[in-house]
Design an enzyme around this catalytic site. Structure first.
Site, mmCIF file in Angstrom:
data_model
loop_
_atom_site.group_PDB
_atom_site.id
_atom_site.type_symbol
_atom_site.label_atom_id
_atom_site.label_comp_id
_atom_site.label_asym_id
_atom_site.label_seq_id
_atom_site.Cartn_x
_atom_site.Cartn_y
_atom_site.Cartn_z
ATOM 1 N N GLN A 77 0.828 -1.218 0.000
ATOM 2 C CA GLN A 77 0.000 0.000 0.000
ATOM 3 C C GLN A 77 0.863 1.270 0.000
ATOM 4 O O GLN A 77 0.448 2.311 0.509
ATOM 5 C CB GLN A 77 -0.941 0.002 1.208
ATOM 6 C CG GLN A 77 -2.137 -0.936 1.070
ATOM 7 C CD GLN A 77 -3.120 -0.469 -0.009
ATOM 8 O OE1 GLN A 77 -3.199 0.713 -0.343
ATOM 9 N NE2 GLN A 77 -3.877 -1.394 -0.561
ATOM 10 N N SER A 78 2.036 1.188 -0.585
ATOM 11 C CA SER A 78 2.957 2.329 -0.556
ATOM 12 C C SER A 78 2.353 3.591 -1.204
ATOM 13 O O SER A 78 1.963 3.577 -2.369
ATOM 14 C CB SER A 78 4.241 1.932 -1.302
ATOM 15 O OG SER A 78 5.011 3.079 -1.602
ATOM 16 N N ASN A 79 2.302 4.667 -0.432
ATOM 17 C CA ASN A 79 1.884 5.960 -0.989
ATOM 18 C C ASN A 79 2.916 6.457 -1.998
ATOM 19 O O ASN A 79 2.583 7.063 -3.012
ATOM 20 C CB ASN A 79 1.768 7.019 0.114
ATOM 21 C CG ASN A 79 0.778 6.635 1.190
ATOM 22 O OD1 ASN A 79 -0.355 6.286 0.903
ATOM 23 N ND2 ASN A 79 1.206 6.695 2.449
ATOM 24 N N ALA A 81 4.888 4.688 -3.938
ATOM 25 C CA ALA A 81 4.810 3.981 -5.218
ATOM 26 C C ALA A 81 3.645 4.533 -6.038
ATOM 27 O O ALA A 81 3.795 4.805 -7.238
ATOM 28 C CB ALA A 81 4.656 2.481 -4.971
#
Ligand SMILES: *Cc1c(COP(=O)(O)O)cnc(C)c1O
Length: 316
Positions: A77-79, A81
């Site tokens: 859930q990387s912001n 990325a």
């Protein structure tokens, strides 16, 4: 001091700056001090967030090298990325995200936004970023295109300049702050603010609220040093330049009770949405400091709202 001007570094325009600084009147009353927010959740790309500032420097470098593919990585859930993909799309480059297959992998939150953008996402079952960077090289070479690798969180020396620049921006917004508080995840934001604070915000103490369990007492000064070297700033770095506090709770990207309580408090009192992975935990750290008497009534405290809206709809 004799150093390079930040404006000399190549940069692409992705965001809307300066971001506003707002006083949280109700929280200030509650805590008997003056709490302000630097609204980097409103940086104007995607759903906003701190990575926009780093990407302005990183993607300028990618463009100058003729990159056709931009790789980056992070948790599922990387912001960072998601925002990297948004930025790459805008600049006409193709983003390929190789994310760790951990945590919330369903098509919710940032994964949903990536699906809207048509982003290529590969989930990799590893805990070691070295495996992921090797996979980037493998895929990049196999496709025969010019590719550019952005490290996790955009936290290298160049990305860190984004937050040195943010400190300079704050210094031009006309209010002196005694304390400046941010979340620390991969380290570039905090290192940039700590270095930028030294350069542009004399008298302001900088605090990093650690929301991951990496060795930030090593990462922070290393990134500060590397960014200072890029700037050719002849400046000594020491652990007196900043303070760190562990607010990780049960683990990175796993919500904590105190973090969730902070998200609710700020939503209720101010109509502003923090996130459960970074800013909620960091604000919980601010609340603890207030409880411990770290802020005087006349002090001005600036909290960096670094974004994270995607996580609000996926995690916790
Ligand atoms: C990445 C991120 C942070 C932490 O910034 P780092 O530079 O990685 O330490 C804080 N808040 C949000 C919302 C983020 O996405």
């Amino acid at each position: 001091m004799d150093m390079k001007d930040l404006n000399q570094f190549p940069r692409v325009s992705l965001g809307v700056f300066p971001t506003p600084i707002q006083r949280l009147n109700n929280i200030s009353q509650l805590l008997h001090t003056n709490i302000y927010v630097k609204r980097d959740d409103l940086t104007g790309l995607g759903l906003g967030g701190n990575k926009t500032r780093k990407l302005e420097f990183l993607l300028a470098d990618a463009k100058n090298r003729g990159a056709e593919i931009v790789f980056t990585t992070g948790g599922a859930q990387s912001n960072h990325a998601m925002l990297s993909a948004a930025a790459a799309n805008r600049l006409g480059m193709k983003a390929v995200l190789i994310l760790k297959q951990r945590g919330v992998t369903e098509i919710r939150g940032n994964r949903f936004l990536e699906s809207l953008m048509g982003t290529e996402v590969i989930l990799m079952d590893t805990d070691d970023y070295a495996d992921i960077y090797a996979e980037m090289d493998r895929i990049g070479s196999a496709r025969g295109l010019v590719y550019y690798k952005i490290p996790c969180g955009g936290s290298n020396a160049l990305g860190t300049l984004g937050y040195v620049d943010c400190a300079r921006e704050i210094s031009r917004q006309g209010i002196f702050f005694d304390h400046l508080i941010c979340a620390e995840g991969s380290g570039g934001t905090m290192a940039g603010l700590a270095l930028g604070g030294k350069l542009f915000l004399p008298g302001t103490k900088v605090y990093g609220m650690m929301v991951d369990s990496d060795p930030f007492e090593e990462i922070t000064p290393r990134l500060m040093r590397e960014a200072a070297d890029l700037l050719e700033a002849d400046i000594g770095i020491s652990d007196r330049d900043y303070s760190l506090r562990d607010m990780c709770g049960p683990g990175y990207a796993i919500p904590s009770d105190e973090g969730n309580a902070a998200v609710r408090l700020v939503a209720e009192k101010e109509g502003m949405f923090l996130d459960p992975v970074y800013t909620g935990k960091a604000f919980a750290g601010l609340l603890k400091m207030a409880e411990e008497g770290a802020f005087r009534e006349s002090d001005r405290v600036l909290f960096l709202h670094s974004g994270g809206a995607g996580g609000l709809f996926a995690v916790g």
